[in-house]
Design an enzyme around this catalytic site. Structure first.
Site, PDB file in Angstrom:
ATOM      1  N   GLY A  13       0.807  -1.225   0.000  1.00  8.92           N
ATOM      2  CA  GLY A  13       0.000   0.000   0.000  1.00  8.92           C
ATOM      3  C   GLY A  13       0.833   1.265   0.000  1.00  8.92           C
ATOM      4  O   GLY A  13       0.749   2.081   0.919  1.00  8.92           O
ATOM      5  N   SER A  15       0.887   3.445  -2.804  1.00  6.36           N
ATOM      6  CA  SER A  15       0.456   4.344  -3.886  1.00  6.36           C
ATOM      7  C   SER A  15      -0.036   5.688  -3.359  1.00  6.36           C
ATOM      8  O   SER A  15      -0.269   6.615  -4.140  1.00  6.36           O
ATOM      9  CB  SER A  15      -0.637   3.666  -4.709  1.00  6.36           C
ATOM     10  OG  SER A  15      -1.625   3.109  -3.865  1.00  6.36           O
ATOM     11  N   ARG A  16      -0.240   5.774  -2.036  1.00  5.15           N
ATOM     12  CA  ARG A  16      -0.735   7.022  -1.436  1.00  5.15           C
ATOM     13  C   ARG A  16      -0.198   7.135  -0.009  1.00  5.15           C
ATOM     14  O   ARG A  16       0.338   6.179   0.545  1.00  5.15           O
ATOM     15  CB  ARG A  16      -2.262   7.000  -1.304  1.00  5.15           C
ATOM     16  CG  ARG A  16      -2.991   6.919  -2.567  1.00  5.15           C
ATOM     17  CD  ARG A  16      -4.485   7.031  -2.322  1.00  5.15           C
ATOM     18  NE  ARG A  16      -5.140   5.743  -2.185  1.00  5.15           N
ATOM     19  CZ  ARG A  16      -5.969   5.418  -1.216  1.00  5.15           C
ATOM     20  NH1 ARG A  16      -6.204   6.272  -0.250  1.00  5.15           N
ATOM     21  NH2 ARG A  16      -6.548   4.244  -1.192  1.00  5.15           N
ATOM     22  N   SER A 143      -1.899   1.308  15.000  1.00  7.35           N
ATOM     23  CA  SER A 143      -2.494   2.641  15.147  1.00  7.35           C
ATOM     24  C   SER A 143      -2.718   2.927  16.619  1.00  7.35           C
ATOM     25  O   SER A 143      -2.886   2.002  17.420  1.00  7.35           O
ATOM     26  CB  SER A 143      -3.844   2.687  14.424  1.00  7.35           C
ATOM     27  OG  SER A 143      -4.580   3.826  14.823  1.00  7.35           O
ATOM     28  N   TYR A 156     -11.802  -1.570  12.967  1.00  9.57           N
ATOM     29  CA  TYR A 156     -10.450  -1.042  12.761  1.00  9.57           C
ATOM     30  C   TYR A 156      -9.592  -1.246  14.019  1.00  9.57           C
ATOM     31  O   TYR A 156      -8.443  -1.707  13.941  1.00  9.57           O
ATOM     32  CB  TYR A 156     -10.560   0.437  12.404  1.00  9.57           C
ATOM     33  CG  TYR A 156      -9.258   1.111  12.047  1.00  9.57           C
ATOM     34  CD1 TYR A 156      -8.676   0.942  10.794  1.00  9.57           C
ATOM     35  CD2 TYR A 156      -8.606   1.943  12.963  1.00  9.57           C
ATOM     36  CE1 TYR A 156      -7.484   1.583  10.461  1.00  9.57           C
ATOM     37  CE2 TYR A 156      -7.417   2.590  12.642  1.00  9.57           C
ATOM     38  CZ  TYR A 156      -6.864   2.405  11.387  1.00  9.57           C
ATOM     39  OH  TYR A 156      -5.688   3.031  11.065  1.00  9.57           O
ATOM     40  N   ALA A 158      -9.969  -3.440  16.394  1.00  4.52           N
ATOM     41  CA  ALA A 158      -9.681  -4.871  16.577  1.00  4.52           C
ATOM     42  C   ALA A 158      -8.562  -5.300  15.637  1.00  4.52           C
ATOM     43  O   ALA A 158      -7.651  -6.045  16.035  1.00  4.52           O
ATOM     44  CB  ALA A 158     -10.939  -5.699  16.336  1.00  4.52           C
ATOM     45  N   ILE A 189      -2.280  11.363  11.402  1.00  2.36           N
ATOM     46  CA  ILE A 189      -1.316  11.696  10.349  1.00  2.36           C
ATOM     47  C   ILE A 189      -2.057  12.411   9.220  1.00  2.36           C
ATOM     48  O   ILE A 189      -3.070  11.897   8.714  1.00  2.36           O
ATOM     49  CB  ILE A 189      -0.619  10.426   9.802  1.00  2.36           C
ATOM     50  CG1 ILE A 189       0.013   9.607  10.944  1.00  2.36           C
ATOM     51  CG2 ILE A 189       0.432  10.803   8.751  1.00  2.36           C
ATOM     52  CD1 ILE A 189       1.041  10.329  11.797  1.00  2.36           C
TER      53      ILE A 189
HETATM   54  P1  NAP Z   1      -4.277   5.621   2.560  1.00  8.45           P
HETATM   55  O1  NAP Z   1      -3.805   6.974   2.166  1.00  8.45           O
HETATM   56  O2  NAP Z   1      -5.727   5.309   2.501  1.00  8.45           O
HETATM   57  O3  NAP Z   1      -3.464   4.535   1.685  1.00  8.45           O
HETATM   58  C1  NAP Z   1      -3.726   3.171   1.831  1.00  8.45           C
HETATM   59  C2  NAP Z   1      -2.822   2.384   0.913  1.00  8.45           C
HETATM   60  O4  NAP Z   1      -3.144   0.996   1.059  1.00  8.45           O
HETATM   61  C3  NAP Z   1      -3.027   2.724  -0.563  1.00  8.45           C
HETATM   62  O5  NAP Z   1      -1.793   2.643  -1.225  1.00  8.45           O
HETATM   63  C4  NAP Z   1      -3.964   1.598  -1.031  1.00  8.45           C
HETATM   64  O6  NAP Z   1      -3.858   1.293  -2.425  1.00  8.45           O
HETATM   65  C5  NAP Z   1      -3.443   0.445  -0.219  1.00  8.45           C
HETATM   66  N1  NAP Z   1      -4.426  -0.642  -0.070  1.00  8.45           N
HETATM   67  C6  NAP Z   1      -5.701  -0.570   0.359  1.00  8.45           C
HETATM   68  N2  NAP Z   1      -6.266  -1.788   0.332  1.00  8.45           N
HETATM   69  C7  NAP Z   1      -5.318  -2.648  -0.129  1.00  8.45           C
HETATM   70  C8  NAP Z   1      -5.280  -4.043  -0.390  1.00  8.45           C
HETATM   71  N3  NAP Z   1      -6.341  -4.827  -0.186  1.00  8.45           N
HETATM   72  N4  NAP Z   1      -4.135  -4.585  -0.876  1.00  8.45           N
HETATM   73  C9  NAP Z   1      -3.038  -3.809  -1.105  1.00  8.45           C
HETATM   74  N5  NAP Z   1      -3.015  -2.493  -0.871  1.00  8.45           N
HETATM   75  C10 NAP Z   1      -4.143  -1.918  -0.399  1.00  8.45           C
HETATM   76  O7  NAP Z   1      -3.825   5.269   4.080  1.00  8.45           O
HETATM   77  P2  NAP Z   1      -2.740   5.954   5.029  1.00  8.45           P
HETATM   78  O8  NAP Z   1      -3.412   7.028   5.797  1.00  8.45           O
HETATM   79  O9  NAP Z   1      -1.512   6.249   4.278  1.00  8.45           O
HETATM   80  O10 NAP Z   1      -2.479   4.749   6.055  1.00  8.45           O
HETATM   81  C11 NAP Z   1      -1.465   3.761   5.874  1.00  8.45           C
HETATM   82  C12 NAP Z   1      -1.477   2.820   7.079  1.00  8.45           C
HETATM   83  O11 NAP Z   1      -1.292   3.570   8.278  1.00  8.45           O
HETATM   84  C13 NAP Z   1      -2.795   2.071   7.246  1.00  8.45           C
HETATM   85  O12 NAP Z   1      -2.548   0.775   7.705  1.00  8.45           O
HETATM   86  C14 NAP Z   1      -3.515   2.887   8.302  1.00  8.45           C
HETATM   87  O13 NAP Z   1      -4.452   2.112   9.013  1.00  8.45           O
HETATM   88  C15 NAP Z   1      -2.363   3.302   9.182  1.00  8.45           C
HETATM   89  N6  NAP Z   1      -2.632   4.509   9.977  1.00  8.45           N
HETATM   90  C16 NAP Z   1      -2.937   5.693   9.393  1.00  8.45           C
HETATM   91  C17 NAP Z   1      -3.193   6.817  10.178  1.00  8.45           C
HETATM   92  C18 NAP Z   1      -3.527   8.172   9.594  1.00  8.45           C
HETATM   93  O14 NAP Z   1      -3.844   9.087  10.371  1.00  8.45           O
HETATM   94  N7  NAP Z   1      -3.463   8.361   8.290  1.00  8.45           N
HETATM   95  C19 NAP Z   1      -3.131   6.701  11.579  1.00  8.45           C
HETATM   96  C20 NAP Z   1      -2.815   5.473  12.148  1.00  8.45           C
HETATM   97  C21 NAP Z   1      -2.563   4.379  11.331  1.00  8.45           C
HETATM   98  P3  NAP Z   1      -4.819   2.059  -3.516  1.00  8.45           P
HETATM   99  O15 NAP Z   1      -4.300   3.477  -3.585  1.00  8.45           O
HETATM  100  O16 NAP Z   1      -4.597   1.300  -4.777  1.00  8.45           O
HETATM  101  O17 NAP Z   1      -6.205   1.962  -2.978  1.00  8.45           O
END
Ligand code: NAP
Length: 248
Positions: A13, A15-16, A143, A156, A158, A189
């Site tokens: 994951g 790509s973003r 998280s 989430y 869990a 974040i």
């Molecule tokens: P995000 O911007 O939504 O990016 C999620 C990434 O995961 C994307 O690259 C997406 O690909 C990929 N993805 C989703 N479903 C997938 C699957 N089934 N197989 C492979 N790749 C998949 O999320 P983020 O905010 O960067 O978060 C990244 C991680 O940090 C996550 O585990 C999230 O729970 C954790 N986290 C985030 C925060 C926050 O505040 N942002 C806080 C605590 C924890 P596509 O672009 O192709 O959909």
């Protein structure tokens, strides 16, 4: 100093958001980066180009982290393309928030499969390679919500709490082979996604954090850099909180 010169890293994951931040900082430190996405073909291709231009090997793979077989064939392809794997970052994750009263079984299962089962799938697929070479670092994205819980996020929370138990168990199982496994617990974040939220609400979240700001993908990526590199050679089974002091 480049901390990951010549190391091969796989990030799910990327790509973003946070995953992209990790990929860029790792490439900057000399790592070759294999990364996955689920549907963002365009951004993934762009990131592959950007990383390659930084002078490292980089490749994007479309692969569903929730699918056991896809993870197995992904690792086989990465091994063929890169010749080895030193670091695995299980970062892919989704949310499907709702109060328990309104949460469907499908939304519970989807979050557990993509956030938690994916960590099992990827770790299992890469395990033999790490065992053979007798080194490796596995980093799992948990998280603050997995530690503290959050109303409206039972699925989430869990999944993210499950990741912590999984991480500590892998650290115990594989420590004798010099394979380390740690989790990161990011707080709030700020990514493109949170950029779309109401500014007043976001400001009130920032105000409640001791460091008075949301974190950036780079803040999380730098913690990953520490856990991936030899700087953390004696650190395993830990949860590193990257949350501006939120849980203090
Ligand atoms: P995000 O911007 O939504 O990016 C999620 C990434 O995961 C994307 O690259 C997406 O690909 C990929 N993805 C989703 N479903 C997938 C699957 N089934 N197989 C492979 N790749 C998949 O999320 P983020 O905010 O960067 O978060 C990244 C991680 O940090 C996550 O585990 C999230 O729970 C954790 N986290 C985030 C925060 C926050 O505040 N942002 C806080 C605590 C924890 P596509 O672009 O192709 O959909």
């Amino acid at each position: 100093m480049k901390l990951l010169e010549g190391k091969n890293v796989i990030i799910t994951g990327a790509s973003r958001g946070i995953g992209t931040g990790i990929a860029k900082i790792f490439a900057n430190h000399g790592a070759n980066v294999a990364f996955t996405y689920s549907s963002s073909e365009g951004p993934a291709a762009e990131l592959e180009k950007e990383l390659t231009a930084m002078g490292v090997k980089a490749k994007a793979y479309k692969s569903n982290a929730a699918n056991f077989k896809e993870c197995e064939s992904l690792i086989a392809s990465v091994l063929e393309d890169f010749g080895g794997i030193d670091v695995l970052i299980n970062n892919a994750g989704i949310t499907k928030d709702n109060l328990l009263m309104r949460m469907s079984e499908e939304d519970f299962d989807a979050v557990i499969e993509i956030n938690l089962k994916s960590v099992f799938n990827m770790t299992k697929a890469v395990q033999r390679t790490l065992l053979k070479q007798r080194h490796g670092s596995i980093i799992n994205m948990s998280s603050v919500v997995g530690v503290k819980g959050n109303a409206g996020q039972t699925n989430y929370a869990a999944s993210k709490a499950g990741i912590i138990g999984f991480t500590k168990s892998v650290a115990l199982e594989l420590g004798s082979r010099n394979i380390r496994c740690n989790a990161i617990a990011p707080g709030f974040i700020e990514t493109e996604m949170t950029g779309k939220l109401d500014e007043k609400t976001v400001q009130s979240w920032r105000d409640a954090i001791p460091l008075k700001r949301g974190g950036s993908p780079e803040d999380v990526a730098n913690a990953c850099l520490f856990l991936a590199s030899d700087l953390s050679a004696y650190v395993t089974g830990q949860v590193l909180h990257v949350d501006g002091g939120m849980l203090t």
